[in-house]
Design an enzyme around this catalytic site. Structure first.
Site, PDB file in Angstrom:
ATOM      1  N   HIS A 142       0.965  -1.165  -0.255  1.00  0.00           N
ATOM      2  CA  HIS A 142       0.146   0.148  -0.424  1.00  0.00           C
ATOM      3  C   HIS A 142       0.731   1.389  -0.121  1.00  0.00           C
ATOM      4  O   HIS A 142       0.312   2.215  -0.517  1.00  0.00           O
ATOM      5  CB  HIS A 142      -0.573  -0.266   1.229  1.00  0.00           C
ATOM      6  N   ASN A 196     -10.685  -3.852 -18.063  1.00  0.00           N
ATOM      7  CA  ASN A 196     -11.204  -4.825 -19.164  1.00  0.00           C
ATOM      8  C   ASN A 196     -10.115  -5.032 -19.624  1.00  0.00           C
ATOM      9  O   ASN A 196      -8.901  -4.751 -21.026  1.00  0.00           O
ATOM     10  CB  ASN A 196     -12.760  -4.171 -20.908  1.00  0.00           C
TER      11      ASN A 196
END
Length: 455
Positions: free
Chosen positions: A164, A385
């Site tokens: 992170h 996508n």
């Protein structure tokens, strides 16, 4: 429905994916927001895709993503490096091109058979994101682990684990979008990455100009049953907020707040109250809820360039004693949440950076009286996508000790928000009861009834 106790996931040996071209060998500093102790954690994300022959023409998702990842790393080459710790625990990135850890896998199961098992808290996460020994450290370890698991239906699951300190949800999304664009044939990312972490360095001299309740020391009056080090009895469960739940919650708030409170505000107030009741916190104990607030965009006046993929958020905290939080109507918690969020602006974020440097990068409290919530519903993971269309689910795979993520989820009939919670087992049962009571359809509008009787 198959038994998941016998689910077989076959993995090849992990490999290191390096940039497709030579990249600069250099050292880069993280910002003072990036390297705080609270962000020195690994975040798991899971993304699930159906087979789509009309789009991908029998392409191999592992091959397509592996190649696109290597090409994207030419632009995001710091992610192929390793973190080192300098003086005063300051983190730097050694951009040595060692690579991202990548695993190819296959499983004898279909997406349909998996059903809700892909949703947070994902009970099969260890199968779809195997923790290779020695790979999960913060220092001197790969900054990303990606496992692509092909399913018998032709679909696949991409699960990843992110250090992170390198980026937040929006920064990770930017990187994943670059991979996806290249997997679909693009020669370069549509948004070029910008490092410039010095934009969020502490000021010289550093000066704390705002109140930061999220970093305050807490006097814990509880029995000590819930701390980040006591994990033996912790369980996770997700709670769904659909149209019915939101309608019921809105009926419980004063009229003057209805038009100004967001879905996030209302869910946060609900969770904070239910959780405090479930944990049976001492009435005199101060309890807090922190809301992660993104600094990007014009709303908070933080001037960051397009393409910046570092951590750019703060988590201002609302504070209350447990007794008034539990006894007052929902509007009490809601107003505190709204006020805490409203403190976020450029000065607040810079004051956070200064505080972190002056106080040695403190971590938020690890007591049960503290909750952090992060809204991932607008992060955009559902739009990534790779050539197989949009995922059927994409987002954080589970909650962390004191951190719950809000994720978009479409069930059979509607779009809603799913929130995984982490609590001791006994408290989880009480939380379930409180949640069910507070989201039950009331017989009448309580707030309106109170207003009418007072006139």
């Amino acid at each position: 429905m198959m038994s998941f106790s016998v689910l077989q996931v076959k993995r090849l040996q992990p490999e290191l994916i390096t940039p497709a071209k030579s990249t600069p060998q250099e050292t880069k500093f993280l910002s003072d927001i990036d390297d705080q102790e609270s962000l020195r954690v690994q975040i798991p994300i899971i993304m699930c895709y159906k087979d789509n022959p009309s789009l991908n023409k029998n392409r191999n998702p592992v091959k397509a993503i592996r190649e696109a990842l290597s090409r994207a790393l030419v632009y995001y080459y710091p992610l192929a490096g390793r973190l080192r710790e300098g003086p005063n625990r300051k983190l730097v990135v050694d951009c040595n091109g060692e690579g991202i850890l990548f695993v190819e896998a296959s499983a004898d199961v279909t997406l349909e058979q998996l059903g809700d098992k892909i949703l947070p808290p994902c009970p099969l996460l260890e199968e779809f994101l195997y923790n290779f020994p020695g790979s999960d450290g913060i220092i001197d370890c790969p900054l990303l682990l990606i496992q692509v698991t092909c399913l018998t239906c032709g679909g696949f699951i991409l699960a990843l684990r992110l250090n992170h300190t390198m980026c937040d949800a929006f920064g990770l999304l930017q990187f994943l979008t670059a991979i996806a664009e290249m997997a679909r044939g693009a020669h370069a990312p549509s948004i070029l990455p910008v490092w410039e972490r010095e934009l969020l360095f502490a000021r010289n001299p550093p000066r704390i100009t705002c109140a930061h309740h999220e970093y305050e020391d807490v006097i814990d009056h509880s029995d000590g049953s819930y701390t980040s080090s006591n994990q033996s009895n912790m369980v996770q469960r997700s709670f769904y907020f659909g149209a019915k739940e939101m309608r019921v919650l809105r009926k419980q708030i004063p009229r003057h707040l209805i038009s100004t409170c967001s879905t996030f505000d209302l869910i946060t107030a609900c969770l904070w109250k239910c959780r405090t009741l479930a944990l049976k916190i001492n009435p005199k104990q101060a309890v807090r809820v922190s809301c992660t607030v993104n600094a990007r965009g014009k709303h908070h006046n933080v001037r960051l360039p397009l393409g910046y993929y570092g951590n750019a958020f703060a988590f201002p905290a609302a504070v209350s004693k447990a007794e008034p939080l539990c006894k007052n109507p929902m509007g009490y918690a809601l107003e505190l949440v709204k006020k805490a969020k409203a403190t976020m602006n450029e000065e607040y974020l810079r004051s956070v950076a200064d505080l972190l440097v002056l106080r040695g990068r403190p971590q938020y409290s690890s007591t049960g009286s503290y909750l952090i919530v992060s809204d991932n519903t607008r992060a955009g993971f559902g739009d990534v996508n790779f050539g197989w269309g949009q995922p059927v689910f994409a987002g954080p795979a589970k909650a962390l000790d004191l951190v719950s993520f809000y994720v978009q989820h479409k069930n059979n009939t509607e779009d809603g928000i799913l929130v995984p919670m982490c609590l001791p087992s006994s408290a989880m049962e009480r939380f379930q009861q409180e949640f069910e009571m507070i989201t039950q359809e009331p017989k009448e509008d309580i707030c309106n009834n109170l207003r009418s009787t007072s006139q």
